[in-house]
Write a protein that holds these residues in place. Structure first.
Motif, mmCIF file in Angstrom:
data_model
loop_
_atom_site.group_PDB
_atom_site.id
_atom_site.type_symbol
_atom_site.label_atom_id
_atom_site.label_comp_id
_atom_site.label_asym_id
_atom_site.label_seq_id
_atom_site.Cartn_x
_atom_site.Cartn_y
_atom_site.Cartn_z
ATOM 1 N N THR A 56 0.797 -1.233 0.000
ATOM 2 C CA THR A 56 0.000 0.000 0.000
ATOM 3 C C THR A 56 0.828 1.280 0.000
ATOM 4 N N GLU A 57 2.114 1.209 0.379
ATOM 5 C CA GLU A 57 2.943 2.403 0.486
ATOM 6 C C GLU A 57 4.036 2.393 -0.580
ATOM 7 N N ALA A 58 4.364 3.597 -1.056
ATOM 8 C CA ALA A 58 5.505 3.722 -1.963
ATOM 9 C C ALA A 58 6.798 3.589 -1.159
ATOM 10 N N VAL A 59 7.752 2.822 -1.680
ATOM 11 C CA VAL A 59 9.043 2.623 -1.018
ATOM 12 C C VAL A 59 10.106 3.361 -1.816
ATOM 13 N N SER A 60 10.688 4.370 -1.200
ATOM 14 C CA SER A 60 11.748 5.140 -1.855
ATOM 15 C C SER A 60 13.090 4.663 -1.324
ATOM 16 N N ASN A 61 13.933 4.145 -2.221
ATOM 17 C CA ASN A 61 15.227 3.569 -1.843
ATOM 18 C C ASN A 61 16.346 4.468 -2.382
ATOM 19 N N ALA A 62 17.128 5.047 -1.473
ATOM 20 C CA ALA A 62 18.135 6.028 -1.869
ATOM 21 C C ALA A 62 19.365 5.408 -2.516
ATOM 22 N N ASN A 63 19.756 4.198 -2.090
ATOM 23 C CA ASN A 63 20.988 3.616 -2.631
ATOM 24 C C ASN A 63 20.800 2.230 -3.246
ATOM 25 N N ALA A 64 19.720 1.515 -2.929
ATOM 26 C CA ALA A 64 19.394 0.226 -3.564
ATOM 27 C C ALA A 64 20.588 -0.725 -3.614
ATOM 28 N N GLY A 65 21.244 -0.910 -2.469
ATOM 29 C CA GLY A 65 22.352 -1.854 -2.392
ATOM 30 C C GLY A 65 23.717 -1.253 -2.667
ATOM 31 N N ALA A 66 23.755 -0.022 -3.195
ATOM 32 C CA ALA A 66 25.041 0.636 -3.465
ATOM 33 C C ALA A 66 25.560 1.292 -2.192
ATOM 34 N N LEU A 67 26.844 1.560 -2.159
ATOM 35 C CA LEU A 67 27.446 2.186 -0.984
ATOM 36 C C LEU A 67 27.145 3.685 -0.943
ATOM 37 N N GLU A 68 26.963 4.301 -2.120
ATOM 38 C CA GLU A 68 26.725 5.730 -2.193
ATOM 39 C C GLU A 68 25.238 6.024 -2.385
ATOM 40 N N ALA A 69 24.802 7.190 -1.896
ATOM 41 C CA ALA A 69 23.430 7.653 -2.084
ATOM 42 C C ALA A 69 23.464 9.153 -2.347
ATOM 43 N N GLN A 70 22.733 9.594 -3.337
ATOM 44 C CA GLN A 70 22.768 11.012 -3.702
ATOM 45 C C GLN A 70 22.227 11.899 -2.574
ATOM 46 N N VAL A 71 22.917 13.002 -2.354
ATOM 47 C CA VAL A 71 22.499 13.990 -1.361
ATOM 48 C C VAL A 71 22.187 15.292 -2.094
ATOM 49 N N VAL A 72 21.022 15.860 -1.811
ATOM 50 C CA VAL A 72 20.611 17.119 -2.428
ATOM 51 C C VAL A 72 20.654 18.207 -1.365
ATOM 52 N N THR A 73 21.510 19.220 -1.577
ATOM 53 C CA THR A 73 21.655 20.335 -0.643
ATOM 54 C C THR A 73 21.126 21.596 -1.315
ATOM 55 N N GLU A 74 20.208 22.273 -0.659
ATOM 56 C CA GLU A 74 19.550 23.432 -1.258
ATOM 57 C C GLU A 74 20.099 24.740 -0.699
ATOM 58 N N PHE A 75 20.199 25.750 -1.614
ATOM 59 C CA PHE A 75 20.651 27.089 -1.235
ATOM 60 C C PHE A 75 19.716 28.105 -1.886
ATOM 61 N N TYR A 76 19.478 29.234 -1.184
ATOM 62 C CA TYR A 76 18.505 30.212 -1.644
ATOM 63 C C TYR A 76 19.180 31.587 -1.748
ATOM 64 N N PHE A 77 18.899 32.273 -2.873
ATOM 65 C CA PHE A 77 19.495 33.591 -3.095
ATOM 66 C C PHE A 77 18.482 34.541 -3.718
ATOM 67 N N ALA A 78 18.806 35.839 -3.610
ATOM 68 C CA ALA A 78 17.944 36.861 -4.211
ATOM 69 C C ALA A 78 18.063 36.799 -5.738
ATOM 70 N N HIS A 79 17.084 37.391 -6.419
ATOM 71 C CA HIS A 79 17.063 37.333 -7.884
ATOM 72 C C HIS A 79 18.299 37.988 -8.515
ATOM 73 N N GLU A 80 18.822 39.040 -7.878
ATOM 74 C CA GLU A 80 19.931 39.778 -8.482
ATOM 75 C C GLU A 80 21.282 39.096 -8.301
ATOM 76 N N THR A 81 21.320 37.978 -7.622
ATOM 77 C CA THR A 81 22.583 37.264 -7.373
ATOM 78 C C THR A 81 23.188 36.758 -8.683
ATOM 79 N N ASP A 82 24.511 36.797 -8.766
ATOM 80 C CA ASP A 82 25.238 36.313 -9.949
ATOM 81 C C ASP A 82 25.141 34.775 -9.996
ATOM 82 N N VAL A 83 24.358 34.256 -10.936
ATOM 83 C CA VAL A 83 24.106 32.816 -11.027
ATOM 84 C C VAL A 83 25.380 32.048 -11.337
#
Length: 292
Positions: free
Chosen positions: A183-210
């Motif tokens: 009944t539940e969705a199973v989200s697997n970050a590494n599926a047997g692998a040693l590494e798992a992706q990490v998403v780090t978020e940062f927030y800036f004003a519109h005028e920031t140099d992209v």
């Protein structure tokens, strides 16, 4: 006269043999064998032995997985569910052989009775056991995987007959029955692998140099001691009403370092942003609540 007596003796012998045979047949048809103190003691010893073996197997596999090469750690842990299942099946067979007459008819009768009992009285329990067996082959999760099931996220610490034990980032041990995979969705970050992706978020004003922010984020990821450099590093940019969202996607060397790695990236990135005096977004209050 002698002939008559001989005939009577023959008939009596035949009746006696027939009665003994019927008694033997009835004994063979009984599902439960005769209980004795020795059998009860044997049964208790078998259960205690099985429990001890399971504990030893758990400790041995976990001990071994932490002392071999890091890349083999998860593969060794993934043997644990199969070993536990093997010990439990052997124990059940031995106990059945001890307390039941395992003729073909009796096996069919016992199987039917158990199936009906489980179907009505232990529906959820039986569903969890069946899901656990299915999970061994479909592998939605294994020991050592980092998964999210419902509201819970963490590392799978053990794979039991009925449920898994999940250790959350807050160090809580959560027991989740296997039937959640129906009944539940199973989200697997590494599926047997040693590494798992990490998403780090940062927030800036519109005028920031992209372009400047992108360069800084790539540099932070490449210079972190936790980063698996053989895996891709990517910066994704999304425009929001309140500013610009940057997502740094990268992989730590070990999935266990997920939150330490994320902290390291955030700390070092903010130090770099401070040197360049980059401006952060300003959230304004609008009708109906804050602008998002």
């Amino acid at each position: 006269m002698n002939h008559f007596l001989v005939t009577i003796n023959n008939h009596l012998y035949w009746l006696a043999q027939s009665s003994l045979s019927d008694i033997q047949d009835n004994s063979d048809n009984d599902i439960i064998s005769k209980l004795t103190i020795n059998k009860v003691i044997q049964g208790v010893l078998i259960i205690v032995s099985a429990y001890s073996i399971l504990k030893i197997v758990d400790k041995l596999i976990l001990w071994l997985s932490e002392r071999i090469a890091k890349r083999w750690r998860l593969r060794v842990k993934q043997f644990l569910p199969f070993l536990r299942m093997f010990v439990l099946i052997v124990t059940v067979i031995i106990l059945m052989n001890l307390f039941f007459h395992l003729s073909r008819e009796n096996i069919i009768a016992v199987t039917g009775t158990v199936a009906v009992a489980l179907g009505f009285a232990f529906k959820d329990y039986a569903s969890s056991i069946i899901a656990g067996i299915v999970g061994l082959f479909e592998s939605p999760y294994d020991v050592g995987d980092r998964v999210k099931i419902g509201d819970y996220y963490g590392e799978v610490m053990s794979y039991g007959l009925r449920a898994i034990k999940l250790q959350t980032p807050d160090d809580n041990l959560v027991t989740i029955p296997h039937n959640k995979i129906w009944t539940e969705a199973v989200s697997n970050a590494n599926a047997g692998a040693l590494e798992a992706q990490v998403v780090t978020e940062f927030y800036f004003a519109h005028e920031t140099d992209v372009n400047l922010v992108q360069k800084l984020l790539y540099r932070v990821a490449h210079t972190s001691k936790y980063t698996a450099l053989k895996l891709p590093i990517l910066v994704i940019i999304e425009e929001k009403p309140w500013g610009t969202l940057f997502k740094l996607k990268s992989y730590p060397l070990d999935a266990r370092d997920e939150f330490v790695y994320k902290t390291d990236l955030t700390t070092r990135a903010k130090q770099a942003f401070a040197k360049h005096k980059l401006s952060y977004p300003r959230i304004f209050e609008v009708e109906g609540g804050p602008l998002e």
